[in-house]
Design a protein around this motif. Structure first.
Motif, short mmCIF file in Angstrom:
data_model
loop_
_atom_site.label_atom_id
_atom_site.label_comp_id
_atom_site.label_asym_id
_atom_site.label_seq_id
_atom_site.Cartn_x
_atom_site.Cartn_y
_atom_site.Cartn_z
N TYR A 49 9.23 7.82 70.07
CA TYR A 49 8.44 9.03 69.88
C TYR A 49 8.60 9.55 68.45
O TYR A 49 7.61 9.89 67.78
CB TYR A 49 8.88 10.09 70.88
CG TYR A 49 8.10 11.39 70.79
CD1 TYR A 49 6.83 11.49 71.34
CD2 TYR A 49 8.64 12.50 70.17
CE1 TYR A 49 6.11 12.67 71.27
CE2 TYR A 49 7.94 13.69 70.09
CZ TYR A 49 6.67 13.77 70.64
OH TYR A 49 5.96 14.94 70.55
N CYS A 53 5.74 9.90 65.40
CA CYS A 53 5.52 11.09 64.58
C CYS A 53 5.63 10.76 63.09
O CYS A 53 4.82 11.23 62.28
CB CYS A 53 6.54 12.18 64.94
SG CYS A 53 6.41 12.80 66.63
N ARG A 117 3.31 20.60 60.35
CA ARG A 117 2.24 19.80 60.93
C ARG A 117 0.86 20.24 60.43
O ARG A 117 0.04 19.42 60.01
CB ARG A 117 2.29 19.90 62.46
CG ARG A 117 1.22 19.09 63.18
CD ARG A 117 1.52 19.06 64.67
NE ARG A 117 1.37 20.38 65.25
CZ ARG A 117 0.27 20.78 65.92
NH1 ARG A 117 -0.77 19.98 66.02
NH2 ARG A 117 0.22 21.98 66.45
N LEU A 225 -5.27 12.41 64.36
CA LEU A 225 -3.99 12.01 64.95
C LEU A 225 -2.95 13.13 64.89
O LEU A 225 -2.14 13.29 65.82
CB LEU A 225 -3.45 10.77 64.23
CG LEU A 225 -4.23 9.47 64.45
CD1 LEU A 225 -3.64 8.34 63.60
CD2 LEU A 225 -4.22 9.07 65.92
N SER A 227 -3.32 16.22 65.26
CA SER A 227 -3.53 17.30 66.23
C SER A 227 -2.66 17.16 67.47
O SER A 227 -2.40 18.14 68.16
CB SER A 227 -5.01 17.34 66.64
OG SER A 227 -5.39 16.12 67.26
N GLY A 228 -2.15 15.94 67.73
CA GLY A 228 -1.31 15.74 68.91
C GLY A 228 0.17 15.63 68.61
O GLY A 228 0.97 15.37 69.52
N MET A 229 0.58 15.86 67.37
CA MET A 229 1.98 15.74 66.98
C MET A 229 2.73 17.06 67.14
O MET A 229 2.12 18.13 67.07
CB MET A 229 2.08 15.26 65.53
CG MET A 229 1.59 13.84 65.30
SD MET A 229 2.59 12.58 66.14
CE MET A 229 1.53 12.21 67.56
#
Length: 549
Positions: A49, A53, A117, A225, A227-229
């Motif tokens: 994971y 990231c 982020r 990509l 946006s989901g981190m």
């Protein structure tokens, strides 16, 4: 209320001076002879994971590298199409680094304000706009405008990509994960070279525009990509969002116990009292404003250990560019041409080979950073660069003094030296910069410190790039690389003298290597602790222990 720890002991008061002892008390399973099944198990999914990231955040570096690499070949066609001078080409090549200074300084404040982020997503927007402006440029002025916008994005990316990755990576794999940034820079440079080769056969006025405009594509993918981190757990703690930070740490830490321990370390570094706990807490602030306090701690009146950390980071940032790395990348076709390689196809093919070498070697460096260590790689890398620069300078000097004769061994020496140089750079000085500097800077000053260093790095890069052709005309191309070799010798001496090893330590433990006795940046009025006699003594084995009291 004490920090909650999962396990048989449900309540534990953490304090940095006794954290090692508490670890033994809180988790005695193995020492008590209990079955192996109840020992904390490594959660292998967590490293995957964290790696995901790191990969996504580091994609910002692909566009950064592409902007650097593509211009090396595109400049040849831009100069022909727009009929600009060598001085204008120098400015076009180097001005990106100067513009990026604005982004470097803004990145620290922006990332502390909206988070790491969202700052990376912000970077993608700059890259997208810059690529379109350059791709549709009707003349030199519009091209420079596109370079300005892209330069802002470059400045942001240099700071935020390794910063986010360092703060989300576990200590056991931080070197590996942060090196993704350098891997993607090299991959971007290689893609830029391939783009040069692929679009070189298009009509002159279209080819270079395709080379520059296609850089907008990865920017869109990056924003989607990201946006989901998750957000950086250290930034969440700085904002008092302890519950959110705990959730992220449980996803990226090796064990639940390590997640709680890291949370306690980050709280200490952020100046949050050990007994202050909850989902959301109010973070104590200094009188006079947090930003002024950070500037005071790092720049205006730093303690001796903080000054040593800052000078170490700045030295690493500066020497990376003073040794000519960007000059070789940006002007590689001209270097190969001076060495005796003729024809656009041959020049671009040689440049692509250089890009492949850089990318392959950086992949090797990723696995060595956490096994061999930062310091050995850095010293070996710089030593290899010195030898390569001397070889390149020698070959170019021989070719230059025999303009009417082709000397195969000199041409071969030049090509081999360029490949050896970029390989040596990519095995150490390239990837170590982002890893090492984000490691040694304390939490409260990390964003600002990295921004200051990155800005200095870009200034040096811009000056080197905008003077390369002029310097080569004044002291010859061979003389220029002899000068770079001399600077590389100074860099090796600096690295040997002032850079301690950081492999395997948590970010909160780094201060002890430079004489800090309290990693909490909130200890504003604390007197400086007893310092080592010299940085050299620490390097030779007298550095403090890993635990920070």
């Amino acid at each position: 209320m004490g920090t909650r720890v999962s396990g048989p002991h449900c309540h534990l008061e953490w304090h940095p001076s006794v954290r090692t002892e508490q670890r033994r008390v809180a988790f005695p399973m193995a020492s008590d002879g209990l079955p192996e099944a109840v020992e904390p198990q490594m959660k292998k999914g967590n490293i995957k994971y964290a790696s995901t990231c790191a990969v996504v955040a580091s994609m910002a570096s692909i566009v950064l590298g592409y902007d650097i690499g593509v211009m090396s070949g595109a400049s040849l066609y831009i100069q022909k199409d727009l009929e600009i001078t060598d001085v204008q080409v120098e400015i076009l090549m180097g001005i990106l680094s100067i513009y990026s200074i604005l982004g470097s300084f803004a990145a620290g404040r922006t990332s502390d304000w909206i988070g790491r982020r969202f700052t990376v997503i912000f970077v993608a927007a700059f890259f997208f706009a810059g690529a379109l402006l350059m791709g549709f440029a009707s003349g030199y002025t519009m091209l420079m405008l596109g370079r300005f916008v892209a330069g802002i994005g470059v400045g942001y990316a240099i700071v935020i990509a390794p910063l986010y990755t360092a703060e989300i990576a576990p200590a056991s794999a931080r070197g590996f994960l942060v090196s993704f940034t350098e891997v993607f820079i090299n991959l971007g440079i290689l893609l830029g070279y391939v783009s040069n080769y692929a679009f070189a056969r298009l009509p002159l006025h279209i080819g270079w525009r395709f080379m520059l405009g296609i850089g907008a594509v990865p920017s869109v993918l990056l924003a989607l990509l990201l946006s989901g981190m998750p957000e950086s757990p250290r930034w969440l703690v700085m904002k008092g969002r302890l519950a959110d930070a705990r959730i992220v740490l449980e996803k990226i830490a090796d064990t639940p116990e390590e997640a709680e321990e890291r949370l306690a370390d980050i709280k200490t570094a952020a100046g949050i009292p050990d007994d202050l706990d909850g989902d959301v807490v109010v973070v104590p602030r200094k009188r006079g404003g947090e930003e002024k306090q950070v500037w005071r701690e790092l720049i205006v009146s730093p303690t001796p250990p903080m000054r040593r950390i800052l000078l170490t980071a700045l030295g690493l940032f500066f020497f990376q560019q003073l040794t000519g790395s960007d000059s070789v990348v940006l002007y590689s076709p001209r270097v190969f041409e001076s060495a005796g390689i003729t024809g656009d196809d041959q020049l671009l093919a040689a440049t692509c080979a250089m890009g492949v070498a850089k990318t392959l070697v950086i992949l090797v460096a990723m696995f060595l950073l956490d096994r061999v260590g930062r310091r050995p790689l850095l010293l070996c890398s710089t030593g290899g660069m010195i030898v390569s620069l001397v070889g390149l300078a020698t070959g170019l000097t021989v070719v230059d003094r025999n303009p009417d004769a082709r000397i195969p061994w000199a041409v071969g020496l030049c090509v081999a030296s360029v490949l050896a140089y970029v390989s040596s750079f990519s095995i150490g000085l390239g990837p170590v910069l982002g890893v090492y500097t984000t490691e040694i800077l304390p939490l409260r000053v990390r964003a600002l410190g990295f921004a200051v260093g990155a800005a200095g790095n870009r200034v040096v890069s811009g000056v080197m790039s905008m003077t390369f052709l002029s310097m080569s005309g004044a002291i010859t191309l061979g003389g220029t690389f002899f000068l770079y070799a001399g600077v590389a010798v100074l860099a090796w001496v600096f690295f040997f003298t002032c850079l301690p090893e950081t492999r395997g330590r948590t970010l909160e433990e780094m201060g002890s290597l430079f004489g800090m006795t309290d990693t909490g940046a909130e200890a504003e009025d604390a007197a400086p602790g007893t310092q080592d006699a010299s940085c050299r003594a620490r390097l030779l084995g007298n550095s403090p222990g890993a635990r920070v009291d």
